[in-house]
Enzyme design. Structure first.
Site, PDB file in Angstrom:
ATOM      1  CE  LYS A  55      -1.232  -2.633   0.259  1.00 36.83           C
ATOM      2  NZ  LYS A  55      -2.229  -2.290   1.283  1.00 36.83           N
TER       3      LYS A  55
HETATM    4  C1  LIG Z   1      -2.319  -1.117   1.931  1.00 34.78           C
HETATM    5  C2  LIG Z   1      -3.584  -1.123   3.045  1.00 34.78           C
HETATM    6  C3  LIG Z   1      -4.184   0.194   3.271  1.00 34.78           C
HETATM    7  C4  LIG Z   1      -3.532   1.340   2.680  1.00 34.78           C
HETATM    8  O1  LIG Z   1      -3.708   1.639   1.353  1.00 34.78           O
HETATM    9  P1  LIG Z   1      -2.836   2.930   0.683  1.00 34.78           P
HETATM   10  O2  LIG Z   1      -3.117   2.559  -0.945  1.00 34.78           O
HETATM   11  O3  LIG Z   1      -1.413   2.536   0.937  1.00 34.78           O
HETATM   12  O4  LIG Z   1      -3.276   3.925   1.082  1.00 34.78           O
HETATM   13  C5  LIG Z   1      -5.316  -0.076   4.261  1.00 34.78           C
HETATM   14  N1  LIG Z   1      -5.584  -1.074   4.562  1.00 34.78           N
HETATM   15  C6  LIG Z   1      -5.164  -2.257   4.157  1.00 34.78           C
HETATM   16  C7  LIG Z   1      -5.779  -3.224   4.763  1.00 34.78           C
HETATM   17  C8  LIG Z   1      -3.986  -2.299   3.447  1.00 34.78           C
HETATM   18  O5  LIG Z   1      -3.548  -3.419   3.143  1.00 34.78           O
END
Ligand SMILES: *Cc1c(COP(=O)(O)O)cnc(C)c1O
Length: 496
Positions: free
Chosen positions: A112
């Site tokens: 993120k």
């Molecule tokens: C947010 C997240 C995901 C999923 O990503 P999306 O863009 O919502 O599909 C997978 N792994 C981790 C560690 C995340 O923080």
């Protein structure tokens, strides 16, 4: 480049307007009116530049209302010292056809950060550009990682307030502590007694409420979003797929024009949608492999020719950031696949709301079906993959990335496809230290932080500094509320 609402394609905004607003009033997501194409020679040029240069290239194509200087500043300010590596998103080779794209080298140790280190800069620039004097109230629903990354990005950013809601029992100890100890005068954090979908749905309701918008406006405030429903979250994610391709060219693993596959551990469908954009810009991506945990609604969607059905058991798993049954960003894919047909998207979303399911007609599904493959794995397989991988390659996976590694392995066995494949690694294994420790057969401590030390000792790896420091920070937020009261709580936090 103009931005349309997926639920009303007559709404047509600049990128700065779309980013400042977050979500359209009709409940739709903003989506660029087309996907810009790379030109001959672009990839060669991008191979010779760094991550900031690659950022400028992508932003130049999508944020056409920003000047080159503005974009250069965004790239420099977002992707700097807060990342623990100069490459920002390095690619690590772990097998003949297997490459791990490390997206967790930012300040909160999850992918993120790739977008949320950028979004506040984009938001501030967008507010200035649209002459917005009001304060943006950023409302975040999180399954864990977005919350902390958004808090870290927006803490003490002028003209913004941020409020985060997370599922009380759906996040790891480390994640909870990361949020509870967040510094900053404009931040607040609150647990709810529901799951991520409850939090996300409540936030979406607040967004489409005219009365609330009026009340806020009278106070010089407006709502905005830092979830991946905001286009400002999506656009920075396109960069690292292009960057990974260039790094593989530079490492001699592929020649320009060769195909790669991409495999992404998926929840809200934002990360893999960014890869879809990279593919359609001109990066030769063969298959986009969508990996899910036991909450496998997307696996079924792709395997059952476009049938989306969220009427199923919801599982809390050891890859909590993927515990999602309503993948919001799929709406953007449907919009693009239907040639920007917002009536069609409204039909699908209404059906999802009333029946919990929809079916994409064959002529539309055929536009996307062959781009994607999909699979899922349960907790047992996730754990076995972590243990096996550590033993075989010496590389320590987190639980989310392990899901993708297993799904890729299954894909390769089933298809015999030996195209080199980039697996998106979305979190540091230390962020989920308890789950990772038990996966490799170690005792875990009741105290989540001790598990950081245990994992470090067992693997001879150092825990990331931002996680190791948590034990010394003051806990600021402990409140937990009923999910029905999110709206009241949000308004209280905003001071209304
Ligand atoms: C947010 C997240 C995901 C999923 O990503 P999306 O863009 O919502 O599909 C997978 N792994 C981790 C560690 C995340 O923080």
């Amino acid at each position: 480049m103009r931005y349309l609402s997926t639920r009303n394609n007559k709404i047509d905004l600049t990128s700065a307007q779309a980013i400042a607003k977050g979500l359209s009033d009709d409940g739709g997501l903003f989506c660029p009116e087309s996907i810009p194409a790379m030109q001959a020679g672009d990839i060669e040029m991008l191979c010779k530049t760094d991550y900031q240069g690659r950022t400028q290239y992508v932003f130049d194509k999508f944020l056409t209302d920003f000047t080159a200087d503005e974009i250069a500043n965004l790239a420099k300010n977002a992707y700097g010292e807060k990342f623990d590596t100069k490459e920002i998103a390095p690619v690590v080779k772990t097998g003949d056809t297997e490459f791990i794209l490390e997206l967790f080298r930012g300040p909160t140790c999850a992918f993120k950060d790739m977008a949320l280190q950028m979004l506040p800069h984009l938001m501030t620039a967008s507010l200035a550009k649209t002459n917005e004097q009001r304060t943006a109230c950023i409302l975040v629903a999180t399954s864990g990682d977005t919350g902390k990354a958004a808090l870290e990005g927006f803490a003490d950013v002028p003209q913004t307030k941020i409020m985060v809601f997370y599922p009380e029992n759906g996040v790891s100890d480390v994640q909870k502590l990361q949020m509870a100890t967040q510094k900053g005068a404009n931040v607040s954090v609150c647990a709810i007694d529901g799951n991520f979908d409850d939090a996300q749905s409540a936030v979406k309701v607040i967004f489409s409420d005219d009365e609330i918008a009026k009340k806020l406006d009278a106070e010089g405030l407006f709502l905005s979003s830092a979830n991946s429903i905001n286009w400002g979250r999506l656009v920075p994610q396109i960069i690292y797929y292009i960057s990974a391709y260039c790094d593989m060219v530079n490492a001699g693993e592929i020649a320009i024009g060769d195909a790669i596959n991409v495999c992404v551990p998926t929840g809200n469908f934002g990360n893999i949608l960014a890869a879809y954009f990279a593919k359609n810009m001109g990066i030769n991506i063969g298959k986009l492999i969508c990996a899910s945990n036991s909450n496998n609604v997307l696996t079924d969607f792709f395997k059952k020719d476009g049938e989306y059905d969220k009427n199923r058991e919801f599982f809390l798993t050891n890859s909590p950031s993927m515990d999602i049954l309503i993948s919001s960003n799929l709406e953007r894919l449907l919009f693009i696949a239907s040639e920007y047909n917002s009536e069609f998207v409204c039909d699908m979303m209404n059906s999802l709301k009333t029946d919990g399911k929809y079916k994409v007609p064959a002529e539309i599904f055929s536009k996307i079906g062959t781009d994607f493959d999909a699979g899922f794995c349960d907790e047992k397989e996730t754990n076995a993959t972590i243990a096996e991988y550590l033993e075989k390659t010496g590389y320590l996976l987190d639980t989310h990335t392990a899901v993708a590694v297993k799904v890729y392995k299954d894909y390769k066995e089933a298809t015999g496809d030996t195209t080199k494949t980039v697996i998106a690694s979305t979190a540091s294994p230390f962020k989920f230290a308890d789950s990772v420790l038990s996966a490799i057969g170690e005792e875990i401590s009741e105290n989540g932080l001790e598990n950081l030390d245990l994992l470090a000792k067992r693997t001879n790896l150092a825990a990331p500094k931002s996680l190791a420091e948590l034990k010394d920070l003051e806990v600021r937020f402990t409140k937990s509320i009923k999910k029905e009261t999110i709206l009241d709580e949000a308004l209280t936090l905003i001071n209304l």
